[in-house]
Design a protein around this motif. Structure first.
Motif, PDB file in Angstrom:
ATOM      1  N   ASP A 159       1.739   6.540   2.675  1.00  0.00           N
ATOM      2  CA  ASP A 159       0.134   6.437   2.368  1.00  0.00           C
ATOM      3  C   ASP A 159      -0.442   5.177   2.766  1.00  0.00           C
ATOM      4  OD1 ASP A 159       0.322   9.124   1.753  1.00  0.00           O
ATOM      5  OD2 ASP A 159       0.529   8.755  -0.072  1.00  0.00           O
ATOM      6  N   HIS A 160       0.084   3.841   2.026  1.00  0.00           N
ATOM      7  CA  HIS A 160      -0.482   2.729   2.243  1.00  0.00           C
ATOM      8  C   HIS A 160       0.611   1.763   2.541  1.00  0.00           C
ATOM      9  CE1 HIS A 160      -3.218   4.991  -0.682  1.00  0.00           C
ATOM     10  NE2 HIS A 160      -4.297   3.974  -0.079  1.00  0.00           N
ATOM     11  N   VAL A 161       0.267   0.848   3.204  1.00  0.00           N
ATOM     12  CA  VAL A 161       1.201  -0.470   3.590  1.00  0.00           C
ATOM     13  C   VAL A 161       0.405  -1.594   3.208  1.00  0.00           C
ATOM     14  CG1 VAL A 161       2.630   1.109   5.008  1.00  0.00           C
ATOM     15  CG2 VAL A 161       0.879  -0.376   5.993  1.00  0.00           C
ATOM     16  N   THR A 162       1.247  -2.895   3.396  1.00  0.00           N
ATOM     17  CA  THR A 162       0.320  -4.254   3.433  1.00  0.00           C
ATOM     18  C   THR A 162       1.157  -4.715   4.705  1.00  0.00           C
ATOM     19  OG1 THR A 162       2.139  -5.151   2.222  1.00  0.00           O
ATOM     20  CG2 THR A 162       0.129  -4.495   1.018  1.00  0.00           C
ATOM     21  N   ARG A 163      -0.063  -5.672   5.311  1.00  0.00           N
ATOM     22  CA  ARG A 163       0.416  -5.976   6.531  1.00  0.00           C
ATOM     23  C   ARG A 163      -0.178  -7.369   6.797  1.00  0.00           C
ATOM     24  NH1 ARG A 163       4.074  -3.341   6.210  1.00  0.00           N
ATOM     25  NH2 ARG A 163       4.950  -1.831   7.868  1.00  0.00           N
ATOM     26  N   PRO A 170       6.047   2.098  -5.636  1.00  0.00           N
ATOM     27  CA  PRO A 170       4.842   1.285  -6.206  1.00  0.00           C
ATOM     28  C   PRO A 170       3.840   1.266  -5.218  1.00  0.00           C
ATOM     29  CG  PRO A 170       6.760   0.255  -7.028  1.00  0.00           C
ATOM     30  CD  PRO A 170       7.230   1.224  -5.985  1.00  0.00           C
ATOM     31  N   MET A 171       2.449   0.920  -5.597  1.00  0.00           N
ATOM     32  CA  MET A 171       1.655   0.583  -4.352  1.00  0.00           C
ATOM     33  C   MET A 171       1.671  -0.756  -4.156  1.00  0.00           C
ATOM     34  SD  MET A 171      -1.097   1.631  -3.155  1.00  0.00           S
ATOM     35  CE  MET A 171      -1.637   3.242  -3.553  1.00  0.00           C
ATOM     36  N   PRO A 172       1.656  -1.253  -2.898  1.00  0.00           N
ATOM     37  CA  PRO A 172       2.089  -2.485  -2.336  1.00  0.00           C
ATOM     38  C   PRO A 172       0.739  -3.330  -2.574  1.00  0.00           C
ATOM     39  CG  PRO A 172       1.480  -1.301  -0.489  1.00  0.00           C
ATOM     40  CD  PRO A 172       1.730  -0.124  -1.730  1.00  0.00           C
ATOM     41  N   GLU A 173       0.759  -4.553  -2.989  1.00  0.00           N
ATOM     42  CA  GLU A 173      -0.352  -5.488  -3.308  1.00  0.00           C
ATOM     43  C   GLU A 173      -0.390  -6.574  -2.195  1.00  0.00           C
ATOM     44  OE1 GLU A 173      -0.066  -6.994  -7.175  1.00  0.00           O
ATOM     45  OE2 GLU A 173      -0.051  -4.927  -8.087  1.00  0.00           O
ATOM     46  N   PRO A 174      -1.705  -6.721  -1.527  1.00  0.00           N
ATOM     47  CA  PRO A 174      -1.489  -7.608  -0.341  1.00  0.00           C
ATOM     48  C   PRO A 174      -1.358  -8.972  -0.717  1.00  0.00           C
ATOM     49  CG  PRO A 174      -3.751  -6.859  -1.196  1.00  0.00           C
ATOM     50  CD  PRO A 174      -2.923  -6.094  -1.439  1.00  0.00           C
ATOM     51  N   MET A 187      -0.913   3.301  -9.867  1.00  0.00           N
ATOM     52  CA  MET A 187      -1.043   4.231  -8.937  1.00  0.00           C
ATOM     53  C   MET A 187       0.230   4.167  -7.943  1.00  0.00           C
ATOM     54  SD  MET A 187      -4.190   4.064  -6.171  1.00  0.00           S
ATOM     55  CE  MET A 187      -4.479   5.227  -4.956  1.00  0.00           C
ATOM     56  N   THR A 188       0.523   5.239  -7.556  1.00  0.00           N
ATOM     57  CA  THR A 188       1.759   5.356  -6.728  1.00  0.00           C
ATOM     58  C   THR A 188       1.491   5.600  -5.311  1.00  0.00           C
ATOM     59  OG1 THR A 188       2.047   7.703  -7.164  1.00  0.00           O
ATOM     60  CG2 THR A 188       3.231   6.375  -8.612  1.00  0.00           C
ATOM     61  N   ASN A 189       2.435   5.160  -4.483  1.00  0.00           N
ATOM     62  CA  ASN A 189       2.218   5.418  -3.048  1.00  0.00           C
ATOM     63  C   ASN A 189       3.499   6.342  -2.374  1.00  0.00           C
ATOM     64  OD1 ASN A 189       1.543   4.747  -0.354  1.00  0.00           O
ATOM     65  ND2 ASN A 189       3.068   3.172  -0.268  1.00  0.00           N
ATOM     66  N   HIS A 190       3.108   7.186  -1.618  1.00  0.00           N
ATOM     67  CA  HIS A 190       4.304   8.187  -0.960  1.00  0.00           C
ATOM     68  C   HIS A 190       4.739   7.622   0.040  1.00  0.00           C
ATOM     69  CE1 HIS A 190       1.562  10.984  -3.234  1.00  0.00           C
ATOM     70  NE2 HIS A 190       2.698  11.561  -3.613  1.00  0.00           N
ATOM     71  N   GLN A 191       5.957   7.615   0.461  1.00  0.00           N
ATOM     72  CA  GLN A 191       6.802   6.985   1.413  1.00  0.00           C
ATOM     73  C   GLN A 191       7.857   7.849   2.014  1.00  0.00           C
ATOM     74  OE1 GLN A 191       7.478   2.576   1.801  1.00  0.00           O
ATOM     75  NE2 GLN A 191       9.594   3.355   1.275  1.00  0.00           N
ATOM     76  N   ILE A 192       8.059   7.919   3.167  1.00  0.00           N
ATOM     77  CA  ILE A 192       9.255   8.758   3.697  1.00  0.00           C
ATOM     78  C   ILE A 192      10.310   7.567   4.412  1.00  0.00           C
ATOM     79  CG2 ILE A 192      10.102  10.481   5.466  1.00  0.00           C
ATOM     80  CD1 ILE A 192       7.458  11.758   5.275  1.00  0.00           C
ATOM     81  N   THR A 193      11.516   7.574   3.703  1.00  0.00           N
ATOM     82  CA  THR A 193      12.532   6.715   4.243  1.00  0.00           C
ATOM     83  C   THR A 193      13.482   7.497   5.067  1.00  0.00           C
ATOM     84  OG1 THR A 193      13.808   6.980   2.268  1.00  0.00           O
ATOM     85  CG2 THR A 193      12.212   5.122   2.431  1.00  0.00           C
ATOM     86  N   VAL A 194      14.578   6.875   5.675  1.00  0.00           N
ATOM     87  CA  VAL A 194      15.706   7.409   6.280  1.00  0.00           C
ATOM     88  C   VAL A 194      16.755   7.582   5.554  1.00  0.00           C
ATOM     89  CG1 VAL A 194      17.219   7.236   8.431  1.00  0.00           C
ATOM     90  CG2 VAL A 194      14.809   6.522   8.605  1.00  0.00           C
TER      91      VAL A 194
END
Length: 334
Positions: free
Chosen positions: A98-102, A27-31, A1-8
């Motif tokens: 779309d997704h992040v880990t924190r 890649p989809m982040p994993e906590p 499963m992929t994750n969409h992200q916008i970078t500078v």
């Protein structure tokens, strides 16, 4: 499963453009232990996003290759911490993704308020910035005159409505007749001056015959310079932002400082909303009361789709938003 992200992709030296950003699949982040996986629901779009690209401020500078930072409302998808559970709604210092880990301890669990967008607008960054800046820094008294720049924007609109609720006379500054009409007819300001029409000083003086006691400044530059001579003695200038200066490599400042500050014994003070976090509960109670009484109207400008975040920020800097701008990345939980 992929994750969409916008970078500078690169840092702008003048006006921000779409080419300065890049949308990619990561890649989809994993906590890890003590972390949670978050699904982004709404992202705040603020002029501060642009200022972070100019260098270090109250946070680290944004560099090429960085995911664009943002403040977001998210849903906990997976938790590896006893602090939070799947399904919890939290506020997060996040990025355009779309997704992040924190780390769970760095997240704020949010109350059940619908729609969730209100947690970014009237009960979130916009409303709390307006409340804390006006009351704690501006310290208006009933009967005083408040002037607000960017009055149709996310913060300015709430500043004016709070001022009216406190018994003040409120005059806005906005760009174009449509926005000025919105500020007076919908938000209930006593007047609004169109800075694009020319003759700003004359028009503002006519709109404030008794001078200005509190100026809530969101733009800096020429408008700040023009407003200062109209300040009454012991007036207060609340420095919230300088949106007119963020998208240029030749920023300008008021030429009438420090002379007017000395002669009129003015107080100019900058702030950021986190300075008054200890009073957030008071702010929320007051804002909820004013909304329930019809004294504050909630104004939101929601752009759909993560991929449209760059255009949403560029548009904000060009003044095409009315109310609090945010990007909807995903739906509210059912």
């Amino acid at each position: 499963m992929t994750n969409h992200q916008i970078t500078v992709a690169s840092l702008p030296t003048a006006a921000l453009e779409a080419r300065h950003f890049q949308l990619s699949n990561v890649p989809m982040p994993e906590p890890q232990e003590g972390e949670v996986l978050l699904r982004t629901i709404l992202m705040s779009i603020d002029a501060a996003n642009r200022s972070w690209m100019q260098g270090a401020t109250y946070r680290d500078a944004v560099k090429p290759g960085d995911a664009m930072p943002t403040y977001a409302i998210c849903e906990v998808v997976e938790s590896r911490s006893p602090r939070l559970s799947s399904g919890d709604i939290v506020a997060a210092e996040s990025v355009w993704a779309d997704h992040v880990t924190r780390p769970a301890h760095k997240l704020q669990k949010l109350p059940k308020i619908t729609p969730l967008s209100h947690l970014l607008s009237v009960y979130g960054i916009a409303g709390k910035t307006a409340f804390h800046g006006l009351l704690s820094v501006g310290q208006p008294l009933a009967g005083e005159t408040i002037v607000v720049s960017a009055a149709a924007g996310s913060v300015g609109g709430y500043v004016g409505q709070i001022g009216k609720a406190l018994g003040c006379r409120v005059v806005g500054i906005a760009g174009g007749p449509d926005k000025c009409a919105y500020v007076t007819d919908h938000l209930g300001f006593d007047g609004c001056v169109d800075y694009r029409a020319g003759g700003l000083f004359k028009a503002l003086k006519a709109a404030c015959p008794d001078g200005v006691d509190v100026y809530f400044d969101n733009v800096g530059g020429q408008i700040l310079e023009t407003t200062l001579p109209l300040m009454n003695e012991r007036g207060r200038v609340v420095c919230c932002g300088a949106i007119s200066q963020y998208d240029t490599d030749t920023p300008t400042g008021p030429r009438n400082l420090p002379g007017l500050v000395v002669v009129k014994r003015l107080r100019m003070e900058g702030f950021i909303v986190m300075d008054f976090a200890h009073n957030d509960a008071k702010a929320t109670r007051a804002l909820q009361t004013w909304v329930a009484e019809g004294k504050i109207k909630v104004s939101e400008d929601i752009v759909d789709g993560l991929e449209n975040a760059p255009a949403a920020l560029i548009g904000l800097l060009n003044g095409d938003n009315t109310g609090k701008r945010m990007v909807r990345v995903g739906p509210d939980p059912a």
